[in-house]
Design an enzyme around this catalytic site. Structure first.
Site, PDB file in Angstrom:
ATOM      1  N   GLY A  46      -4.529   7.213   6.729  1.00 42.20           N
ATOM      2  CA  GLY A  46      -5.815   6.822   6.158  1.00 42.20           C
ATOM      3  C   GLY A  46      -6.365   5.596   6.846  1.00 42.20           C
ATOM      4  CD  GLN A  51      -7.430  -0.141   7.255  1.00 44.40           C
ATOM      5  OE1 GLN A  51      -7.673   0.957   6.771  1.00 44.40           O
ATOM      6  NE2 GLN A  51      -6.218  -0.493   7.633  1.00 44.40           N
ATOM      7  CB  CYS A  90      -1.646  -1.145   5.548  1.00 40.44           C
ATOM      8  SG  CYS A  90      -3.398  -1.435   5.812  1.00 40.44           S
ATOM      9  CG  LEU A  91      -3.161   2.511  10.527  1.00 39.85           C
ATOM     10  CD1 LEU A  91      -4.307   3.335  11.101  1.00 39.85           C
ATOM     11  CD2 LEU A  91      -1.892   2.729  11.335  1.00 39.85           C
ATOM     12  CG  HIS A 132      -3.422   2.041   1.156  1.00 39.62           C
ATOM     13  ND1 HIS A 132      -2.278   1.302   1.300  1.00 39.62           N
ATOM     14  CD2 HIS A 132      -4.208   1.729   2.229  1.00 39.62           C
ATOM     15  CE1 HIS A 132      -2.369   0.566   2.402  1.00 39.62           C
ATOM     16  NE2 HIS A 132      -3.527   0.812   2.990  1.00 39.62           N
ATOM     17  CD  GLU A 133      -6.784   4.086   3.629  1.00 38.74           C
ATOM     18  OE1 GLU A 133      -7.540   3.186   4.043  1.00 38.74           O
ATOM     19  OE2 GLU A 133      -5.607   4.189   4.011  1.00 38.74           O
ATOM     20  CG  HIS A 136      -8.154  -1.025   2.986  1.00 40.11           C
ATOM     21  ND1 HIS A 136      -7.728  -2.231   3.481  1.00 40.11           N
ATOM     22  CD2 HIS A 136      -7.168  -0.140   3.286  1.00 40.11           C
ATOM     23  CE1 HIS A 136      -6.538  -2.082   4.063  1.00 40.11           C
ATOM     24  NE2 HIS A 136      -6.170  -0.822   3.958  1.00 40.11           N
TER      25      HIS A 136
HETATM   26 NI    NI Z   1      -4.497   0.137   4.663  1.00 45.64          NI
END
Ligand code: NI
Length: 158
Positions: A46, A51, A90-91, A132-133, A136
């Site tokens: 995701g 991000q 998380c990226l 999670h997304e 953000h």
């Molecule tokens: Ni993330």
């Protein structure tokens, strides 16, 4: 399509709230394509627009199953049920992994990239990814909700 530059831990933009998308235009379609390509390049499941430095309420998710990438514009969780304890990363925090508590099931509404209003009922990994997304989009990150004692820090390769 292009790979966008990821924003990492310590970048203040990750704490900012993203704005509603008002128009699904060519620029947004390009952003969506780039987000999918960037997520795939880094093997993520995701990615939120913030991000890659864009404060718009856009999320892409890909569980690498038959559904392919899912694009959620202005997503809202309207119902949650139960709990699951899950491993998360998380990226934007490439070296950190930890356990968090997420709802076991969620119902979310969003607009897809064709402008169609959608509703999804999700459980397990998809429910986790949606939560999670969507965090953000409100400037929240998973490291703020990890279960005590579960953080693993992986040294980056030099
Ligand atoms: Ni993330």
């Amino acid at each position: 399509m292009a790979i966008r530059k990821l924003r990492y831990e310590g970048d203040d933009i990750l704490k900012k709230k993203s704005r509603e998308v008002e128009e699904i235009d060519d620029k947004l379609q390009t952003l969506i394509d780039d987000m999918i390509e960037t997520m795939h390049k880094y093997n993520g499941v995701g990615l939120a627009a913030v991000q890659v430095g864009i404060l718009k309420r856009v999320v892409v998710i890909d569980l690498y199953d038959d559904n392919g990438p899912i694009v959620l514009i202005n997503p809202v969780i309207i119902k949650t049920k139960g709990e699951q304890e899950v491993d998360e990363g998380c990226l934007s925090f490439p070296n950190k992994f930890a356990k968090v508590i997420r709802p076991a099931e969620v119902i979310a509404e969003y607009t897809n990239r064709n402008g169609k209003h959608m509703r999804v009922k999700a459980k397990e990994l998809l429910a986790q990814a949606i939560c999670h997304e969507l965090d953000h989009l409100d400037g929240e990150v998973f490291v703020d909700k990890i279960l005590p004692g579960t953080l693993e820090y992986i040294e980056p390769e030099k």
